[in-house]
Write a protein that holds these residues in place. Structure first.
Motif, PDB file in Angstrom:
ATOM      1  N   GLU A 158       0.858  -1.203   0.000  1.00 23.09           N
ATOM      2  CA  GLU A 158       0.000   0.000   0.000  1.00 23.09           C
ATOM      3  C   GLU A 158       0.887   1.243   0.000  1.00 23.09           C
ATOM      4  O   GLU A 158       1.471   1.576   1.031  1.00 23.09           O
ATOM      5  CB  GLU A 158      -0.859   0.042   1.272  1.00 23.09           C
ATOM      6  N   PRO A 159       0.989   1.959  -1.118  1.00 24.40           N
ATOM      7  CA  PRO A 159       1.920   3.086  -1.196  1.00 24.40           C
ATOM      8  C   PRO A 159       1.729   4.114  -0.077  1.00 24.40           C
ATOM      9  O   PRO A 159       2.704   4.661   0.442  1.00 24.40           O
ATOM     10  CB  PRO A 159       1.621   3.700  -2.566  1.00 24.40           C
ATOM     11  N   ALA A 160       0.485   4.346   0.345  1.00 22.80           N
ATOM     12  CA  ALA A 160       0.245   5.401   1.345  1.00 22.80           C
ATOM     13  C   ALA A 160       0.829   5.059   2.715  1.00 22.80           C
ATOM     14  O   ALA A 160       1.020   5.936   3.549  1.00 22.80           O
ATOM     15  CB  ALA A 160      -1.255   5.644   1.489  1.00 22.80           C
ATOM     16  N   ALA A 161       1.132   3.782   2.938  1.00 25.09           N
ATOM     17  CA  ALA A 161       1.578   3.379   4.279  1.00 25.09           C
ATOM     18  C   ALA A 161       3.025   3.753   4.560  1.00 25.09           C
ATOM     19  O   ALA A 161       3.454   3.774   5.724  1.00 25.09           O
ATOM     20  CB  ALA A 161       1.377   1.875   4.465  1.00 25.09           C
ATOM     21  N   GLY A 162       3.820   4.005   3.529  1.00 23.67           N
ATOM     22  CA  GLY A 162       5.227   4.367   3.773  1.00 23.67           C
ATOM     23  C   GLY A 162       6.074   3.181   4.205  1.00 23.67           C
ATOM     24  O   GLY A 162       7.094   3.354   4.869  1.00 23.67           O
ATOM     25  N   VAL A 163       5.637   1.971   3.835  1.00 27.99           N
ATOM     26  CA  VAL A 163       6.395   0.762   4.184  1.00 27.99           C
ATOM     27  C   VAL A 163       6.872   0.120   2.883  1.00 27.99           C
ATOM     28  O   VAL A 163       6.138   0.086   1.904  1.00 27.99           O
ATOM     29  CB  VAL A 163       5.511  -0.248   4.954  1.00 27.99           C
ATOM     30  N   ARG A 164       8.102  -0.362   2.874  1.00 27.90           N
ATOM     31  CA  ARG A 164       8.599  -1.104   1.712  1.00 27.90           C
ATOM     32  C   ARG A 164       9.432  -2.288   2.187  1.00 27.90           C
ATOM     33  O   ARG A 164       9.818  -2.330   3.355  1.00 27.90           O
ATOM     34  CB  ARG A 164       9.427  -0.192   0.800  1.00 27.90           C
ATOM     35  N   MET A 165       9.663  -3.218   1.298  1.00 22.98           N
ATOM     36  CA  MET A 165      10.549  -4.338   1.623  1.00 22.98           C
ATOM     37  C   MET A 165      11.963  -3.931   1.217  1.00 22.98           C
ATOM     38  O   MET A 165      12.166  -3.371   0.137  1.00 22.98           O
ATOM     39  CB  MET A 165      10.133  -5.610   0.875  1.00 22.98           C
ATOM     40  N   VAL A 166      12.920  -4.196   2.090  1.00 20.17           N
ATOM     41  CA  VAL A 166      14.298  -3.817   1.785  1.00 20.17           C
ATOM     42  C   VAL A 166      15.217  -4.983   2.136  1.00 20.17           C
ATOM     43  O   VAL A 166      14.994  -5.692   3.120  1.00 20.17           O
ATOM     44  CB  VAL A 166      14.688  -2.519   2.539  1.00 20.17           C
ATOM     45  N   SER A 167      16.228  -5.189   1.308  1.00 20.29           N
ATOM     46  CA  SER A 167      17.223  -6.241   1.567  1.00 20.29           C
ATOM     47  C   SER A 167      18.493  -5.594   2.106  1.00 20.29           C
ATOM     48  O   SER A 167      18.762  -4.414   1.859  1.00 20.29           O
ATOM     49  CB  SER A 167      17.560  -6.991   0.276  1.00 20.29           C
ATOM     50  N   GLY A 168      19.278  -6.395   2.809  1.00 17.65           N
ATOM     51  CA  GLY A 168      20.547  -5.873   3.310  1.00 17.65           C
ATOM     52  C   GLY A 168      21.196  -6.872   4.232  1.00 17.65           C
ATOM     53  O   GLY A 168      20.788  -8.031   4.301  1.00 17.65           O
ATOM     54  N   LYS A 169      22.238  -6.407   4.949  1.00 20.06           N
ATOM     55  CA  LYS A 169      22.955  -7.358   5.797  1.00 20.06           C
ATOM     56  C   LYS A 169      23.330  -6.780   7.152  1.00 20.06           C
ATOM     57  O   LYS A 169      23.485  -5.565   7.310  1.00 20.06           O
ATOM     58  CB  LYS A 169      24.184  -7.896   5.080  1.00 20.06           C
ATOM     59  N   GLU A 170      23.440  -7.718   8.101  1.00 23.30           N
ATOM     60  CA  GLU A 170      23.983  -7.410   9.412  1.00 23.30           C
ATOM     61  C   GLU A 170      25.334  -8.102   9.464  1.00 23.30           C
ATOM     62  O   GLU A 170      25.442  -9.284   9.117  1.00 23.30           O
ATOM     63  CB  GLU A 170      23.090  -7.951  10.531  1.00 23.30           C
ATOM     64  N   VAL A 171      26.373  -7.369   9.899  1.00 17.81           N
ATOM     65  CA  VAL A 171      27.730  -7.911   9.810  1.00 17.81           C
ATOM     66  C   VAL A 171      28.487  -7.705  11.109  1.00 17.81           C
ATOM     67  O   VAL A 171      28.112  -6.879  11.953  1.00 17.81           O
ATOM     68  CB  VAL A 171      28.509  -7.250   8.644  1.00 17.81           C
ATOM     69  N   SER A 172      29.592  -8.451  11.237  1.00 23.94           N
ATOM     70  CA  SER A 172      30.439  -8.337  12.418  1.00 23.94           C
ATOM     71  C   SER A 172      31.882  -8.676  12.041  1.00 23.94           C
ATOM     72  O   SER A 172      32.119  -9.404  11.074  1.00 23.94           O
ATOM     73  CB  SER A 172      29.928  -9.287  13.498  1.00 23.94           C
TER      74      SER A 172
END
Ligand SMILES: Cc1cc2nc3c(=O)[nH]c(=O)nc-3n(C[C@H](O)[C@H](O)[C@H](O)COP(=O)(O)OP(=O)(O)OC[C@H]3O[C@@H](n4cnc5c(N)ncnc54)[C@H](O)[C@@H]3O)c2cc1C
Length: 320
Positions: free
Chosen positions: A74-88
């Motif tokens: 729903e564009p109005a919600a301001g939510v999107r799916m995003v990919s990425g990583k957590e690293v150490s």
């Protein structure tokens, strides 16, 4: 009025929506408008960090993940799916709650920035909070809810005003309840023009209070940040902001010289465990819904659903 909700952060708004969409006449009373809450400062990537207890947050988090994943359509919600990583830079296993994330995988060495040895990659919902909070406020009023800007001086002041009262006062529950087990974990972040970064990045091994993360929100990128325990200062500190930008630019040189668009500070409501429980109150019931630490955006729909189910259950004491 069937229900009075105290607080218009993400927990108060989602609780208000859940009750109002179930058919109750709901008023939210809040000291500060949604855009001036801790919730407005959040990143806000789905994840169950700085929060407990694990057995309850997993269920609430699962609901939050399902709901916000749907909202990403729903564009109005301001939510999107995003990919990425957590690293150490040190051996580190994915956290227990990452098992809820479809598609989680360990990173290959080639995917890790210089100096990092461990990491995992996943896709999760992320909310652009100013937009998301406005969406929630609108959805609440469209469901018939009323939002009143007025502080609640004490719980006694509102006893008996409605059969159901829900306390979503975040870190301010410390004085309102009072509850000495809740306190702030201050977080400062910087909003910059996005130089083209599409994946989120979180480094898990910086010295406290520092944590290095970058959350892309389309044209802007949110850079973090801090985890300052017991710190109540809500003003952005320029020296901290400078260090946040320097940390981020050291990881991704595209951020060198990026235009700075804003600064935000929030007080994560940290408690050894979320307080989600009810007690008799003014002839009705008082639900406490606070202490969501670094995960309130991720947990709010699950907590709201639990309260609404209890309020609507045939044996609910307030109804009798
Ligand atoms: C920098 C930062 C990054 C974060 N990142 C993430 C993330 O990536 N993912 C995630 O899930 N979470 C994240 N969080 C955590 C999340 O923001 C919080 O857990 C969440 O905002 C808590 O929401 P809340 O509604 O309980 O509290 P708040 O947002 O603090 O709202 C409390 C409300 O209660 C009102 N209130 C308080 N006292 C009274 C009173 N006496 N009378 C009337 N009203 C009152 C306030 O005015 C306010 O409206 C982050 C937080 C910070 C600071």
């Amino acid at each position: 009025m069937d229900a009075l909700v105290i607080g218009a952060g993400v927990c108060g708004l989602t609780t208000g929506i859940s009750l109002a969409e179930a058919g109750l006449a709901v008023t939210i009373r809040t000291a500060a408008p949604p855009e001036r809450t801790t919730s407005a400062a959040a990143g806000a990537l789905w994840g169950l960090v700085r929060v407990g207890p694990p057995e309850r947050v997993l269920d609430w988090g699962r609901t939050g993940l399902e709901v916000t994943t749907k909202l990403a359509a729903e564009p109005a919600a301001g939510v999107r799916m995003v990919s990425g990583k957590e690293v150490s830079r040190n051996p580190l296993e994915p956290y227990y709650w990452t098992k809820l994330l479809p598609g989680l995988r360990l990173c290959d060495a080639a995917e890790l920035p210089d100096g990092f040895t461990h990491g995992w990659h996943y896709t999760a919902p992320i909310a652009t909070m100013p937009v998301y909070l406005e969406y929630l406020r609108t959805r609440f009023t469209q469901a018939g809810g009323r939002l009143e800007l007025a502080p609640v001086g004490s719980l006694a002041e509102v006893a008996g005003l409605a059969p159901v009262t829900v306390n979503c006062s975040g870190v301010r529950a410390r004085d309102l309840v009072p509850d000495p087990t809740i306190g702030p974990v201050r977080g400062q972040v910087v909003i910059a023009a996005n130089p083209g970064i599409e994946e989120f990045f979180i480094s898990r091994d910086d010295q406290p209070p520092w944590i290095v993360y970058m959350f892309p929100h389309g044209d802007t990128i949110l850079l973090g940040g801090t985890n300052e325990e017991g710190e109540w200062d809500e003003e952005p500190q320029p020296a901290i902001a400078e260090r946040i930008v320097a940390h981020a630019a050291a990881i991704d040189p595209r951020l060198r010289g990026a235009e700075i668009l804003g600064h935000r500070v929030g007080l994560r409501p940290y408690r050894p465990g979320v307080r989600l429980e009810s007690e008799p109150f003014g002839g009705g019931v008082l639900w406490h819904n606070y202490g969501h630490g670094g995960a309130g955006v991720s947990l709010s729909w699950g907590c709201a659903a639990e309260i609404t189910a209890a309020v609507l259950s045939p044996g609910a004491s307030w109804a009798g």
